[in-house]
Design a protein around this motif. Structure first.
Motif, PDB file in Angstrom:
ATOM      1  N   THR A 100       0.688  -1.186   0.050  1.00 31.95           N
ATOM      2  CA  THR A 100      -0.028  -0.149   0.040  1.00 31.95           C
ATOM      3  C   THR A 100       0.889   1.236   0.017  1.00 31.95           C
ATOM      4  OG1 THR A 100      -0.072   0.368   2.262  1.00 31.95           O
ATOM      5  CG2 THR A 100      -1.586  -1.418   1.283  1.00 31.95           C
ATOM      6  N   ILE A 101       0.309   2.494  -0.347  1.00 31.50           N
ATOM      7  CA  ILE A 101       0.979   3.744  -0.512  1.00 31.50           C
ATOM      8  C   ILE A 101       1.509   4.024   1.024  1.00 31.50           C
ATOM      9  CG2 ILE A 101      -0.085   4.497  -2.318  1.00 31.50           C
ATOM     10  CD1 ILE A 101      -1.959   6.306  -0.662  1.00 31.50           C
ATOM     11  N   ALA A 102       0.773   3.539   2.190  1.00 33.11           N
ATOM     12  CA  ALA A 102       0.943   3.849   3.367  1.00 33.11           C
ATOM     13  C   ALA A 102       2.293   3.246   3.699  1.00 33.11           C
ATOM     14  CB  ALA A 102      -0.147   3.565   4.364  1.00 33.11           C
ATOM     15  N   GLU A 103       2.770   2.115   3.221  1.00 33.86           N
ATOM     16  CA  GLU A 103       3.987   1.411   3.352  1.00 33.86           C
ATOM     17  C   GLU A 103       5.180   1.711   2.832  1.00 33.86           C
ATOM     18  OE1 GLU A 103       2.006  -3.189   4.648  1.00 33.86           O
ATOM     19  OE2 GLU A 103       2.241  -2.512   2.272  1.00 33.86           O
ATOM     20  N   VAL A 104       4.727   2.653   1.701  1.00 28.26           N
ATOM     21  CA  VAL A 104       6.304   3.137   0.641  1.00 28.26           C
ATOM     22  C   VAL A 104       6.431   4.514   1.028  1.00 28.26           C
ATOM     23  CG1 VAL A 104       6.926   3.283  -1.614  1.00 28.26           C
ATOM     24  CG2 VAL A 104       5.286   1.490  -1.080  1.00 28.26           C
ATOM     25  N   LYS A 105       7.583   4.673   1.490  1.00 32.58           N
ATOM     26  CA  LYS A 105       8.210   6.047   1.892  1.00 32.58           C
ATOM     27  C   LYS A 105       8.869   6.458   0.851  1.00 32.58           C
ATOM     28  CE  LYS A 105       5.720   5.597   5.687  1.00 32.58           C
ATOM     29  NZ  LYS A 105       4.303   6.505   5.635  1.00 32.58           N
ATOM     30  N   HIS A 106       9.740   5.666   0.165  1.00 32.48           N
ATOM     31  CA  HIS A 106      10.843   6.011  -0.760  1.00 32.48           C
ATOM     32  C   HIS A 106      10.669   5.013  -2.191  1.00 32.48           C
ATOM     33  CE1 HIS A 106      14.582   7.360  -2.614  1.00 32.48           C
ATOM     34  NE2 HIS A 106      14.827   6.099  -2.849  1.00 32.48           N
ATOM     35  N   LEU A 107      11.006   5.620  -3.268  1.00 35.30           N
ATOM     36  CA  LEU A 107      11.060   4.816  -4.646  1.00 35.30           C
ATOM     37  C   LEU A 107      12.263   5.623  -5.503  1.00 35.30           C
ATOM     38  CD1 LEU A 107       7.565   4.436  -5.551  1.00 35.30           C
ATOM     39  CD2 LEU A 107       8.936   2.495  -4.900  1.00 35.30           C
ATOM     40  N   ASP A 108      12.886   4.687  -5.931  1.00 35.47           N
ATOM     41  CA  ASP A 108      13.906   5.642  -7.000  1.00 35.47           C
ATOM     42  C   ASP A 108      13.118   5.925  -8.321  1.00 35.47           C
ATOM     43  OD1 ASP A 108      16.150   5.178  -5.575  1.00 35.47           O
ATOM     44  OD2 ASP A 108      16.347   2.981  -5.938  1.00 35.47           O
ATOM     45  N   ILE A 109      12.397   4.916  -8.753  1.00 33.27           N
ATOM     46  CA  ILE A 109      11.274   5.328  -9.869  1.00 33.27           C
ATOM     47  C   ILE A 109       9.843   5.209  -9.724  1.00 33.27           C
ATOM     48  CG2 ILE A 109      10.904   4.747 -12.304  1.00 33.27           C
ATOM     49  CD1 ILE A 109      13.725   3.772 -12.827  1.00 33.27           C
ATOM     50  N   LEU A 110       9.086   6.272  -9.852  1.00 34.50           N
ATOM     51  CA  LEU A 110       7.716   6.095  -9.789  1.00 34.50           C
ATOM     52  C   LEU A 110       6.926   6.069 -11.001  1.00 34.50           C
ATOM     53  CD1 LEU A 110       4.981   6.169  -8.120  1.00 34.50           C
ATOM     54  CD2 LEU A 110       5.256   8.590  -8.303  1.00 34.50           C
ATOM     55  N   VAL A 111       6.103   5.163 -11.402  1.00 33.64           N
ATOM     56  CA  VAL A 111       5.325   5.064 -12.391  1.00 33.64           C
ATOM     57  C   VAL A 111       4.019   4.929 -12.432  1.00 33.64           C
ATOM     58  CG1 VAL A 111       4.909   3.632 -14.554  1.00 33.64           C
ATOM     59  CG2 VAL A 111       7.206   3.413 -13.453  1.00 33.64           C
ATOM     60  N   VAL A 112       3.355   5.977 -12.944  1.00 31.35           N
ATOM     61  CA  VAL A 112       1.831   6.405 -12.931  1.00 31.35           C
ATOM     62  C   VAL A 112       1.252   6.045 -14.179  1.00 31.35           C
ATOM     63  CG1 VAL A 112      -0.053   7.970 -12.234  1.00 31.35           C
ATOM     64  CG2 VAL A 112       2.453   8.100 -10.909  1.00 31.35           C
ATOM     65  N   PRO A 113       0.245   5.138 -14.167  1.00 30.89           N
ATOM     66  CA  PRO A 113      -0.402   4.608 -15.396  1.00 30.89           C
ATOM     67  C   PRO A 113      -1.622   5.543 -15.676  1.00 30.89           C
ATOM     68  CG  PRO A 113      -0.950   3.144 -13.801  1.00 30.89           C
ATOM     69  CD  PRO A 113       0.042   3.862 -13.184  1.00 30.89           C
ATOM     70  N   GLY A 114      -2.028   5.618 -16.828  1.00 35.76           N
ATOM     71  CA  GLY A 114      -3.373   6.310 -16.985  1.00 35.76           C
ATOM     72  C   GLY A 114      -4.531   5.525 -17.240  1.00 35.76           C
TER      73      GLY A 114
END
Length: 266
Positions: A100-114
């Motif tokens: 979940t987003i609550a569990e992720v505090k850092h990413l090297d690459i974030l991908v947001v699909p449409g």
């Protein structure tokens, strides 16, 4: 950046004297020797790649980049959603998401699909937008595929940036977020990488692998996927499609999106 298709550099993987390796010479090499021959010092080290999923996303927007990025060693590529469980794409594909987003505090690459209507809904989801802003503070690359650029735009990340997105009302949509529309398959402005619709996410992902890991590694990923597009006929963009078909497709998008716009902007 210049995202035009590049030819293979003539001086890659040749002997010091400039001659090319023969198949026989390659056959006599060990695995480590072959790896050393093709190895290039990476421009950047990527450890975590998170792909955001939400109900109604376009499946290839996420699965295309996933297929590319999951080959990036030693990076871990995984899906993220607001809540754990099955996330359903616009065409009914159900994917189990365990992070979940609550569990992720850092990413090297974030991908947001449409997507369509559900993507516009996501542009009004402040919890989701706040998380994207938080991740963006320390990400090395923040990316979007197709109308995923609407979400990055709504988070305020594309203001003053050049970007691309799905062709549907693209210039107006990005202008509304303070961005300048670039009609290319993919583009980047600093750490922000955006692609045109759906399948263009594969192109963008390969370009980012090339950018971070080098051309040899990107070549490996591309060959592993056997990504060598040869459409059976011309099309795939408004410029190459019959105007009647383009107009009909636009009206179809209007049908799905306009009611949601009215609902969320009374």
């Amino acid at each position: 950046m210049d995202d035009t298709k590049e030819t293979i550099p003539e001086k890659r993987n040749v002997k010091p004297d400039g001659s090319k390796y023969t198949i026989k010479e390659l056959e006599n090499m060990t695995h480590d020797e072959l790896m050393a021959l093709t190895y290039e010092a990476p421009r950047d080290t990527i450890f975590t790649i998170g792909i955001l999923l939400y109900d109604g996303y376009f499946s290839l927007d996420a699965m295309g980049p996933h297929s590319v990025f999951s080959s990036m060693y030693p990076a871990k590529t995984f899906f993220i959603a607001k809540e754990k469980g099955l996330i359903q794409s616009n065409n009914g594909l159900k994917t189990q998401v365990d992070t979940t987003i609550a569990e992720v505090k850092h990413l090297d690459i974030l991908v947001v699909p449409g997507g369509t209507a559900d993507t516009y809904r996501a542009t009004k989801d402040q919890k989701l937008l706040n998380w994207i802003r938080q991740i963006d503070q320390n990400s090395k690359y923040t990316t979007s595929v197709c109308t995923g650029a609407w979400i990055l735009g709504a988070a305020g990340l594309l203001k003053g940036k050049k970007a691309t997105t799905n062709w549907y009302d693209a210039e107006n949509k990005l202008k509304g977020y303070g961005a300048t529309f670039v009609n290319k398959r993919y583009t980047n402005d600093g750490k922000y990488w955006t692609s045109a619709g759906v399948s263009a996410g594969i192109d963008m992902s390969l370009a980012l692998v090339d950018h971070t890991m080098g051309r040899n590694y990107a070549d490996f990923v591309m060959l592993n996927l056997e990504y060598d597009p040869a459409p059976p006929f011309e099309g795939g963009s408004p410029e190459k499609t019959d105007p009647v078909v383009t107009y009909m497709t636009k009206k179809m998008y209007d049908f799905y999106i306009e009611p949601v716009i009215k609902e969320l902007n009374p």
